[in-house]
Structure formats: structure tokens, C-alpha cells
Write a protein that holds these residues in place. Structure first.
Motif, PDB file in Angstrom:
ATOM      1  N   ALA A 201      -4.667 -11.909  42.186  1.00 34.07           N
ATOM      2  CA  ALA A 201      -3.490 -12.224  41.381  1.00 34.07           C
ATOM      3  C   ALA A 201      -2.212 -11.726  42.041  1.00 34.07           C
ATOM      4  O   ALA A 201      -1.201 -12.443  42.085  1.00 34.07           O
ATOM      5  CB  ALA A 201      -3.634 -11.609  39.989  1.00 34.07           C
ATOM      6  N   LEU A 204      -1.377 -13.993  44.929  1.00 30.32           N
ATOM      7  CA  LEU A 204      -0.792 -15.246  44.462  1.00 30.32           C
ATOM      8  C   LEU A 204       0.665 -15.053  44.032  1.00 30.32           C
ATOM      9  O   LEU A 204       1.520 -15.921  44.280  1.00 30.32           O
ATOM     10  CB  LEU A 204      -1.609 -15.800  43.294  1.00 30.32           C
ATOM     11  CG  LEU A 204      -3.037 -16.259  43.613  1.00 30.32           C
ATOM     12  CD1 LEU A 204      -3.778 -16.611  42.338  1.00 30.32           C
ATOM     13  CD2 LEU A 204      -3.034 -17.446  44.570  1.00 30.32           C
ATOM     14  N   LEU A 205       0.959 -13.912  43.425  1.00 31.47           N
ATOM     15  CA  LEU A 205       2.328 -13.637  42.998  1.00 31.47           C
ATOM     16  C   LEU A 205       3.251 -13.431  44.199  1.00 31.47           C
ATOM     17  O   LEU A 205       4.371 -13.952  44.224  1.00 31.47           O
ATOM     18  CB  LEU A 205       2.359 -12.394  42.101  1.00 31.47           C
ATOM     19  CG  LEU A 205       1.857 -12.579  40.667  1.00 31.47           C
ATOM     20  CD1 LEU A 205       1.678 -11.231  39.996  1.00 31.47           C
ATOM     21  CD2 LEU A 205       2.837 -13.439  39.871  1.00 31.47           C
ATOM     22  N   ARG A 208       3.555 -16.701  46.002  1.00 29.19           N
ATOM     23  CA  ARG A 208       4.016 -17.768  45.103  1.00 29.19           C
ATOM     24  C   ARG A 208       3.183 -19.043  45.282  1.00 29.19           C
ATOM     25  O   ARG A 208       3.694 -20.164  45.249  1.00 29.19           O
ATOM     26  CB  ARG A 208       5.508 -18.051  45.305  1.00 29.19           C
ATOM     27  CG  ARG A 208       6.372 -16.835  45.010  1.00 29.19           C
ATOM     28  CD  ARG A 208       7.861 -17.148  45.161  1.00 29.19           C
ATOM     29  NE  ARG A 208       8.332 -18.162  44.219  1.00 29.19           N
ATOM     30  CZ  ARG A 208       8.621 -17.932  42.932  1.00 29.19           C
ATOM     31  NH1 ARG A 208       8.456 -16.699  42.439  1.00 29.19           N
ATOM     32  NH2 ARG A 208       9.069 -18.897  42.161  1.00 29.19           N
ATOM     33  N   VAL A 211      -0.598 -22.286  40.916  1.00 25.62           N
ATOM     34  CA  VAL A 211      -1.862 -22.261  40.183  1.00 25.62           C
ATOM     35  C   VAL A 211      -1.804 -23.373  39.146  1.00 25.62           C
ATOM     36  O   VAL A 211      -1.017 -23.308  38.193  1.00 25.62           O
ATOM     37  CB  VAL A 211      -2.089 -20.897  39.497  1.00 25.62           C
ATOM     38  CG1 VAL A 211      -3.416 -20.913  38.730  1.00 25.62           C
ATOM     39  CG2 VAL A 211      -2.070 -19.768  40.512  1.00 25.62           C
ATOM     40  N   PRO A 216       3.497 -18.996  40.235  1.00 24.66           N
ATOM     41  CA  PRO A 216       3.349 -17.694  39.578  1.00 24.66           C
ATOM     42  C   PRO A 216       4.631 -16.870  39.635  1.00 24.66           C
ATOM     43  O   PRO A 216       5.429 -16.983  40.568  1.00 24.66           O
ATOM     44  CB  PRO A 216       2.237 -17.018  40.389  1.00 24.66           C
ATOM     45  CG  PRO A 216       1.523 -18.124  41.089  1.00 24.66           C
ATOM     46  CD  PRO A 216       2.563 -19.161  41.363  1.00 24.66           C
ATOM     47  N   LEU A 220       7.252 -17.440  34.360  1.00 29.84           N
ATOM     48  CA  LEU A 220       6.284 -18.101  33.485  1.00 29.84           C
ATOM     49  C   LEU A 220       6.256 -17.435  32.103  1.00 29.84           C
ATOM     50  O   LEU A 220       5.812 -18.052  31.131  1.00 29.84           O
ATOM     51  CB  LEU A 220       4.887 -18.074  34.109  1.00 29.84           C
ATOM     52  CG  LEU A 220       4.673 -18.974  35.331  1.00 29.84           C
ATOM     53  CD1 LEU A 220       3.231 -18.932  35.781  1.00 29.84           C
ATOM     54  CD2 LEU A 220       5.088 -20.409  35.026  1.00 29.84           C
ATOM     55  N   MET A 290       1.562 -14.133  34.164  1.00 31.05           N
ATOM     56  CA  MET A 290       2.444 -14.526  35.258  1.00 31.05           C
ATOM     57  C   MET A 290       1.793 -15.522  36.208  1.00 31.05           C
ATOM     58  O   MET A 290       2.426 -16.010  37.140  1.00 31.05           O
ATOM     59  CB  MET A 290       2.922 -13.293  36.035  1.00 31.05           C
ATOM     60  CG  MET A 290       3.867 -12.407  35.246  1.00 31.05           C
ATOM     61  SD  MET A 290       4.691 -11.157  36.259  1.00 31.05           S
ATOM     62  CE  MET A 290       3.298 -10.130  36.740  1.00 31.05           C
ATOM     63  N   LEU A 291       0.510 -15.820  35.986  1.00 29.66           N
ATOM     64  CA  LEU A 291      -0.184 -16.788  36.835  1.00 29.66           C
ATOM     65  C   LEU A 291      -0.193 -18.185  36.233  1.00 29.66           C
ATOM     66  O   LEU A 291      -0.148 -19.185  36.946  1.00 29.66           O
ATOM     67  CB  LEU A 291      -1.624 -16.328  37.091  1.00 29.66           C
ATOM     68  CG  LEU A 291      -1.784 -15.071  37.950  1.00 29.66           C
ATOM     69  CD1 LEU A 291      -3.242 -14.664  38.007  1.00 29.66           C
ATOM     70  CD2 LEU A 291      -1.236 -15.291  39.353  1.00 29.66           C
ATOM     71  N   LEU A 292      -0.280 -18.243  34.897  1.00 29.90           N
ATOM     72  CA  LEU A 292      -0.260 -19.519  34.183  1.00 29.90           C
ATOM     73  C   LEU A 292       0.526 -19.331  32.880  1.00 29.90           C
ATOM     74  O   LEU A 292       0.530 -18.233  32.326  1.00 29.90           O
ATOM     75  CB  LEU A 292      -1.682 -19.992  33.842  1.00 29.90           C
ATOM     76  CG  LEU A 292      -2.515 -20.655  34.945  1.00 29.90           C
ATOM     77  CD1 LEU A 292      -3.940 -20.876  34.437  1.00 29.90           C
ATOM     78  CD2 LEU A 292      -1.897 -21.977  35.377  1.00 29.90           C
ATOM     79  N   VAL A 307      -8.119 -19.156  35.474  1.00 32.03           N
ATOM     80  CA  VAL A 307      -7.262 -18.991  36.653  1.00 32.03           C
ATOM     81  C   VAL A 307      -8.030 -19.297  37.933  1.00 32.03           C
ATOM     82  O   VAL A 307      -7.589 -20.086  38.777  1.00 32.03           O
ATOM     83  CB  VAL A 307      -6.691 -17.562  36.707  1.00 32.03           C
ATOM     84  CG1 VAL A 307      -6.002 -17.306  38.046  1.00 32.03           C
ATOM     85  CG2 VAL A 307      -5.708 -17.360  35.565  1.00 32.03           C
TER      86      VAL A 307
END
Length: 494
Positions: A201, A204-205, A208, A211, A216, A220, A290-292, A307
Motif C-alpha cells: 500500500a 502504491l501511494l 501513485r 488502483v 491513490p 481519495l 487512500m487506495l480506493l 484492493v
């Protein structure tokens, strides 16, 4: 007749004495519970530490967080933080009682000492209600998530639930050491998976990486209604379900009777619960938010699976689904272990069926374990009759059992604190801070959860309305067995 309790004279101890920091001493007598006899001290420090971790990470996070995110949005992390703080206070109170007097009967033994046999009876059977219904929830979770794989989709849910129960029951009946080893590795899997997920996670943050088409980041949250997208009330209404997520934290206190040097092991294990709550529960929900967008999650799928299924790694969802299964099996494993010990503590005083006091040659209280398993078999039937609603039905009754158990722990600690103020007992160096206000505030919080359950309507309100029936069953049961309890007590005085 086996004595249920006794007192052993001890030398007076000054509050300033150095021994006050570790030894569970008293100024007059020390309570002894016959239900603590016969156990082996097979649980090692690594077992207890990982059991404490496992108790703080269960199906409530892996299974329930998706639906709660969909209901309350990112404010779920606030609910986890608040409930986690009170869960820590409860287990901290239990920890002080454990250092005062380690007991496999845990809070049932302390209720017997400070509230009498009626208190022990009430505490024990409400705890049994907690774990009998939680066990049903756990085997339901196992069956639900096994259907994630198409290979098992044609197998009825009740069959999978029965197989899961049989497997965990077998492990519990062998020995406490095997239970400890299994729980150790269950906890390793859960913690390892969460750390890997959090690492992914964060990656991914930072990069960027989209997702499911969403970039992310904190936007969001801010662009989808903020922390409270549906207002404050949805966050308050999910608190009873969030309390369920912490249902196993008191398990670490039950292990004290089968652990060498609990006065050294318990404080470390209990103190670590607070940061684990912050890291795994609050941290995970913040990352998920913050991912979805919060409205992409649903009650039908673990948020972690949601996720990982959208980041281009086909096997990621299956791996996390396996972890969810591990969490459910771990919780079931813990429930059979703890109720076996609690029921034995009750049985030696006459407040539980005699067969639940029986011990195997490997020093396992198999009678109580079999009784809890028998209740879980009813859960197998529930999965046969209403497979879609089984989890939600038992979740609410489990929450009632949890609230009663936590409330009893705080009441016992409050009475213990009063005795120490009167000079009758001496507090160990490891203490619940802020007594008596900490206990009173926690009890008020637990009552407020009942009010919220009623306000939520549906299954929660029905469960609260069932409280008079539960109370009536307890009263009827007490009058049915009080003669046996009196005979056992009379035998203790012979």
C-alpha cells in the motif's frame, strides 16, 4: 469433594516493599482457586506474545472492515481507535489482576473472589455465550471465504464449516503446547500478511500507481466526502461491530495459568497491544481509504482482497483470502482453548456441568472444549438453514457476550482496587492507570455500545431486546444449580 477456593495466610507486605513490584502479595490472605490445579506450564513466552498479537487481529478486521468502510467511510479508523483504546484498558485491568494472582480461570476466578459465586456464574456463562457465538461466526467466515475459490463453490457452506470445526477441535484436544504452536504460526501468518499489505500500500501511494482507475492518495478521502462522508451517526452505529474485532484481547489473561513466570511475560505482551492496534487496525483502514474510494468496498468481500485483486497480480486476492481463513481458524482455536479453561474453573465450584471439569492425560480440560464445540455444531446447522445471514445473526450475540465479559473484568478490578485502598490487598507494580475513574468511564462506554446497538435497529435492536431473555435464563439456571454449588462449598469446608 474437591475444594473450590481457599485462602493461604501470607506475611504483611508494605506498599513500599520492593517485592510489591512483581510478586502478587496480599496483606492478609491470598485466594486460591481449585480450578487452577492440574495444568502444565507449557506455554512459552513466544507463544504468549504471539497469542496477544493474534487476539488483537482477527476476523473483525479481515472480514468485517469492508462492510463497515462502505457504511461509515474513512471514519472507521476513528471507531477502531476509540474501541481499541478501551480494549487496551480492559486487558490492562486484567493484566493487573493476573499479576496479583495468575489463574487459568481468569476473570471468572476473580469474579468468584470479589463478587462471590453468583458473579463467577454470570461471568462464566456470558463468556461462554461470547465464544459459542463467536465460534459460529468463525466457522461461517471459513465457509464463506473458502467459496472464494471455484474449486469449493459446489461444496455446501455447512459442510466446510463442519470440517473446519473438526480440525480445530482435534488440535485443542491434543495438548496446550500444540495449541500454542498452532496459534503462534497463525499469528505469524496474520502479522506477516498485514505487514506485506501495508508495504504494498505504501509503495502504491508513493508511486501513485492507479488502483482500479483511482490514483491513490489523501485526495481519495477529501474528494469523497472527507473522513465522515455520511455524517457522525454511521460511525457511531458500527461501534458494536468494531468491538467484536477486539473480542480475543482478553485471551492473554487466560494463558497465565499455563505459563511460567507470568509476572515477567504478561506486562510486555499486554503493553504491546496498544501499538499493534494503532499500526494494524487504524493504519490499515487509513491506507485502504487512500487506495480506493470508500464506496468501492462492500460487505461481500474483504477490503484487502478488493484492493489486491485490482493491482494486476492475479494471485494476490487468493493469498489474502487464505490469510482471512487463517484469522478465522485462529479465532476458533482461541475460543475452544479459553472456554475449556473457564468452564473447568466453573465446574469445580458446581456452576457448570461436572463433565466440563474433566482433564485428559495431557492436561487438557476436554470436557469444556467439547461443550463449546457442541454449540458450534449448532452454527453448522445455522449455515445450513440461513447461510446468507448466519454471520450477522451470531455477530450481535457475540457482541453482547463481549460487553458482559469486559464489564465484569472492570467491575472485578474496581472491587480489587477498593480492597487495596482499604489495606486488605496490595496492588502489583503493573497497574491500570487512573483508577477508579478509568473503570467507570470504560463501563459507561460499554453501556453506550448497548444503546447504539438498539439505535441501529435490525439485528442489533433484536439482540438488545433479547437481554431480558438472557437474564431470565441466567436466573433460572442459578436456581437450578445453587443447591449443587452449596454442596460443593460445604465439602470445601470439611
Amino acid at each position: 469433594m474437591t475444594p473450590t477456593t481457599s485462602t493461604i495466610p501470607t506475611a504483611p507486605t508494605s506498599p513500599e516493599s520492593p517485592t510489591n513490584l512483581t510478586a502478587p502479595t496480599t496483606s492478609t490472605t491470598r485466594h486460591v482457586d481449585a480450578g487452577d490445579a492440574g495444568y502444565s506450564k507449557s506455554l512459552k513466552p513466544r507463544h504468549v506474545n504471539m497469542i496477544a498479537i493474534g487476539g488483537a487481529i482477527g476476523t473483525g478486521l479481515f472480514l468485517g472492515a469492508g462492510g463497515r468502510l462502505a457504511d461509515a467511510g474513512p471514519s472507521l479508523f476513528v471507531a477502531y481507535a476509540v474501541c481499541g483504546a478501551f480494549a487496551f484498558l480492559v486487558v490492562r485491568a486484567l493484566g493487573e489482576l493476573v499479576l496479583y494472582r495468575p489463574s487459568s480461570g481468569a476473570f471468572v476466578s476473580y469474579a468468584r473472589e470479589f463478587l462471590g459465586e453468583k458473579g463467577a456464574y454470570t461471568a462464566g456463562w456470558m463468556y461462554f455465550l461470547n465464544w459459542a457465538t463467536t465460534g459460529i461466526a468463525d466457522i461461517t467466515a471459513v465457509a464463506t471465504y473458502t467459496h472464494y475459490w471455484h474449486l469449493f463453490s459446489d461444496i455446501p457452506q455447512w459442510v466446510i464449516a463442519l470440517v473446519a470445526l473438526a480440525a480445530v477441535l482435534t488440535v485443542n484436544l491434543i495438548s496446550v503446547r500444540i495449541f500454542g504452536e498452532l496459534e503462534f504460526w497463525f499469528a505469524i501468518v496474520k502479522v506477516g500478511a498485514l505487514l506485506v499489505f501495508m508495504g504494498i500500500a505504501i509503495f502504491l501511494l508513493v508511486t501513485r500507481h492507479p488502483v482500479d482507475g483511482a490514483v491513490p492518495g489523501p485526495s481519495l478521502i477529501t474528494d469523497n466526502g472527507g473522513i465522515f462522508p455520511n455524517g457522525l451517526m454511521p460511525m457511531l452505529l458500527i461501534i458494536q461491530g468494531v468491538v467484536f474485532a477486539y473480542a480475543s484481547v482478553e485471551l492473554v489473561g487466560v494463558t497465565a495459568g499455563e505459563t511460567e513466570n507470568p509476572e515477567k511475560i504478561m506486562p510486555k505482551a499486554i503493553n504491546s497491544i496498544m501499538w499493534r492496534v494503532g499500526l494494524f487496525y487504524v493504519g490499515s483502514v487509513v491506507l485502504l481509504s487512500m487506495l480506493l474510494p470508500w464506496n468501492r468496498y462492500s460487505s461481500g468481500q474483504s477490503p484487502f482482497v478488493t484492493v489486491l485483486s485490482h493491482i494486476g497480480v492475479p494471485a494476490a486476492g487468493s493469498v489474502m483470502n487464505l490469510v482471512v481463513l487463517t484469522a478465522a481458524m485462529s479465532s476458533l482455536n482461541s475460543g475452544l482453548y479459553s472456554t475449556g479453561r473457564i468452564l473447568r474453573s466453573m465446574a469445580v465450584s458446581g456452576s457448570a456441568p461436572r463433565f466440563t471439569a474433566r482433564m485428559s492425560r495431557t492436561q487438557v480440560p476436554y470436557g469444556g472444549i467439547l461443550l463449546t464445540s457442541g454449540m458450534c455444531v449448532l452454527g453448522v446447522g445455522l449455515n445450513f438453514v440461513v447461510p446468507a445471514d448466519a454471520f450477522e445473526i451470531v455477530l450481535n450475540f457475540a457482541a453482547i457476550g463481549i460487553l458482559a465479559t469486559w464489564g465484569m473484568i472492570m467491575v472485578c478490578h474496581l472491587l480489587f482496587w477498593r480492597k487495596t485502598r482499604a489495606g486488605e490487598l496490595t496492588r502489583p507494580g503493573y497497574r491500570l492507570p487512573g483508577s477508579p475513574w478509568t473503570e467507570l468511564v470504560t463501563l459507561a462506554f460499554l453501556v453506550s455500545v448497548l444503546v447504539l446497538m438498539y439505535a441501529d435497529g435490525g439485528a442489533g435492536r433484536t439482540t438488545v431486546l433479547c437481554l431480558p431473555l438472557i437474564a431470565g435464563a441466567l436466573v433460572a439456571g442459578w436456581y437450578a444449580i445453587r443447591g449443587r454449588i452449596a454442596r460443593v462449598a460445604a465439602g470445601a469446608g470439611d
